[in-house]
Enzyme design. Structure first.
Site, PDB file in Angstrom:
ATOM      1  N   ASP A  31      35.211  35.769  -0.539  1.00  0.00           N
ATOM      2  CA  ASP A  31      34.734  34.832  -1.562  1.00  0.00           C
ATOM      3  C   ASP A  31      35.916  34.301  -2.388  1.00  0.00           C
ATOM      4  O   ASP A  31      35.829  34.172  -3.615  1.00  0.00           O
ATOM      5  CB  ASP A  31      33.689  35.491  -2.483  1.00  0.00           C
ATOM      6  CG  ASP A  31      32.892  34.467  -3.285  1.00  0.00           C
ATOM      7  OD1 ASP A  31      33.122  33.253  -3.109  1.00  0.00           O
ATOM      8  OD2 ASP A  31      32.031  34.884  -4.088  1.00  0.00           O
ATOM      9  N   HIS A  35      23.684  32.935  -0.155  1.00  0.00           N
ATOM     10  CA  HIS A  35      24.050  33.433  -1.482  1.00  0.00           C
ATOM     11  C   HIS A  35      22.725  33.782  -2.155  1.00  0.00           C
ATOM     12  O   HIS A  35      21.944  32.893  -2.498  1.00  0.00           O
ATOM     13  CB  HIS A  35      24.780  32.298  -2.214  1.00  0.00           C
ATOM     14  CG  HIS A  35      25.008  32.510  -3.678  1.00  0.00           C
ATOM     15  ND1 HIS A  35      26.266  32.503  -4.230  1.00  0.00           N
ATOM     16  CD2 HIS A  35      24.162  32.689  -4.706  1.00  0.00           C
ATOM     17  CE1 HIS A  35      26.176  32.680  -5.541  1.00  0.00           C
ATOM     18  NE2 HIS A  35      24.904  32.800  -5.865  1.00  0.00           N
ATOM     19  N   PRO A  90      33.043  31.215 -12.840  1.00  0.00           N
ATOM     20  CA  PRO A  90      32.987  32.481 -12.100  1.00  0.00           C
ATOM     21  C   PRO A  90      33.797  32.429 -10.808  1.00  0.00           C
ATOM     22  O   PRO A  90      33.761  31.429 -10.103  1.00  0.00           O
ATOM     23  CB  PRO A  90      31.495  32.642 -11.789  1.00  0.00           C
ATOM     24  CG  PRO A  90      30.957  31.245 -11.773  1.00  0.00           C
ATOM     25  CD  PRO A  90      31.821  30.420 -12.687  1.00  0.00           C
ATOM     26  N   GLY A  91      34.504  33.511 -10.497  1.00  0.00           N
ATOM     27  CA  GLY A  91      35.185  33.601  -9.207  1.00  0.00           C
ATOM     28  C   GLY A  91      36.593  34.138  -9.301  1.00  0.00           C
ATOM     29  O   GLY A  91      37.253  34.012 -10.337  1.00  0.00           O
TER      30      GLY A  91
END
Ligand code: DOR
Length: 436
Positions: free
Chosen positions: A308, A184, A326-327
């Site tokens: 992801d 990452h 986040p995500g």
């Protein structure tokens, strides 16, 4: 007299079989025997038959990047729900990321996960252990022991590795332990905002992180990969420059790269909604980058797609963008979003998408995987390219609801997912029959 029906054998009839790795692109039949592809050819018959008329059959999709939140956040996803979501999206193999609670940084956690996978997972699930203890970027994990306990690879996903020295030693150690490294790439001295630092962020008044936060970290990782000889995979590449850096290092290092369905289909314009839904790491980028990573995927500079898949509880996601986790969910919409937007949009031929979702990540994981070649594991995905559906909470099997495609109408849907010859996700309805 009726023939005995062999439960470990079935024939998929009249599917449009598309597998670039075996040069297959035609309507034909496939016989599955004892979990493997036994035969591909016209006019095959069997005791159990699946009528796949009008459907496409691909090698099973492979996702090297998913967060199934086990251990620690089973309220967001479990191995059972994550693998059900993966199967619904046509994925037959998935790599689970280590940024859990606790972090997957000790052999005992790996062996515990191995047992839970055995009991709960519908698909083949592989463990990425952490590259460093606690994902704190200071002390390397005991990679040889993690591998002995069952880890497939190591990663710093979720955070990245701040120190180039630690990263370099991590690559050297991973190489001697025989483990691939998934990286990452994010430099936290540059990534101080919550969205991409561009026009959309400025107009919305949201603090941005520059693209250099990803690009500088990607350059460092690639230079170290070339120097150490480690097998390095750069995940969720989201900028055109990072893709170009991967291209430069392709002949100089053992390096591969992926990008995500969301970076290929969504842009940072969405931050103008101020909704927490659209916060993700790396952030959604402007259209030039979206197009740049699409071209890199088309040209094979980026080898494959990974989702992801990052489930989040609604109380952590349904917040103003600056406070939200986040995500995005990814498994269940990956193929349909990419088919609708970039195949029908003329960016990528369908065969390249199948290569990028099945063959290439399959090969990355193990030679001889990601193919419908005779003798290969019968891991397959059946898709109806004409089905239209609207993404909504009720259409998703994930335990969380944070899909950025919610409310969107997509074209194409997974109808069946087969792992080791078993139909583990089944929307085939009346297509299955037993012949007397
Ligand atoms: O947006 C993201 N969410 N990016 C990551 O790298 C980690 C992930 C998560 O774990 O939620």
């Amino acid at each position: 007299m009726s023939r005995a029906v062999n439960a470990s054998e079935f024939v998929i009839r009249n599917a449009h079989v598309l597998d670039p790795s075996s040069d297959l692109d035609r309507i034909t039949d496939v016989r599955l025997t004892e979990g493997r592809i036994a035969e591909v050819g016209d006019g095959l018959r069997g005791g159990r038959e699946l009528d796949a008329d009008g459907l496409h059959l691909f090698p099973g999709f492979v996702d090297v990047h998913a967060h199934w939140r086990t251990p620690g956040r089973e309220d967001e996803e479990t191995i059972e729900s994550g693998s059900a979501a993966a199967a619904a999206g046509g994925f037959t193999s998935v790599v689970m990321m280590p940024n859990t609670d606790p972090v997957v940084d000790k052999p005992v956690i790996v062996s515990g996960l191995m047992r839970r996978i055995e009991q709960e997972s519908r698909v083949r699930a592989y463990i990425s252990a952490a590259l460093h203890a606690g994902l704190e970027g200071k002390r390397l994990t005991e990679m040889r022991l993690l591998k002995e306990a069952g880890a497939f690879c190591v990663s710093d996903d979720g955070l990245g590795t701040a120190s180039a020295g630690v990263l370099r030693n991590g690559m050297l150690y991973a190489r001697t332990a025989g483990l691939p490294v998934i990286l990452h790439c994010e430099d936290h001295t540059l990534a101080t905002g919550v969205v991409h630092d561009g026009v959309a962020a400025a107009l919305a008044g949201i603090p941005g992180s520059p693209a250099s936060a990803e690009d500088a970290a990607t350059a460092t990782a690639l230079i170290l990969a070339a120097e150490t000889g480690a097998k390095v995979h750069i995940t969720h590449v989201s900028t055109a420059l990072s893709a170009a850096l991967v291209a430069f290092f392709k002949s100089r290092a053992d390096v591969t790269g992926d990008t995500t369905p969301h970076h290929l289909t969504l842009t940072d314009d969405l931050v103008s909604t101020l909704e927490g839904m659209y916060r993700v790491n790396p952030p959604l980028r402007p259209d030039d980058d979206r197009r740049g990573v699409g071209e890199a995927l088309r040209d094979g500079v980026l080898d494959f797609v990974a989702t992801d898949h990052a489930p989040h509880a609604s109380e952590e996601k349904e917040l103003p963008i600056e406070e939200a986790a986040p995500g995005f969910l990814g498994h269940e919409t990956a193929f349909a979003a990419l088919y609708s937007e970039i195949v029908l949009g003329g960016v990528l031929p369908l065969s390249r998408l199948v290569e990028a979702m099945s063959c290439a990540p399959g090969r990355w994981m193990s030679e001889g995987a990601g193919t419908i070649g005779v003798g290969a594991s019968a891991d397959l995905t059946l898709v109806d390219l004409s089905e239209e559906w609207t993404v909504g909470r009720e259409s998703l099997l994930s335990q969380s609801a944070n899909s950025p495609y919610t409310g969107r109408k997509l074209t194409s849907r997974v109808v069946g997912t087969i792992v080791g010859g078993e139909l583990i996700h089944d929307r085939t309805g009346a297509r299955f029959g037993v012949r007397a």
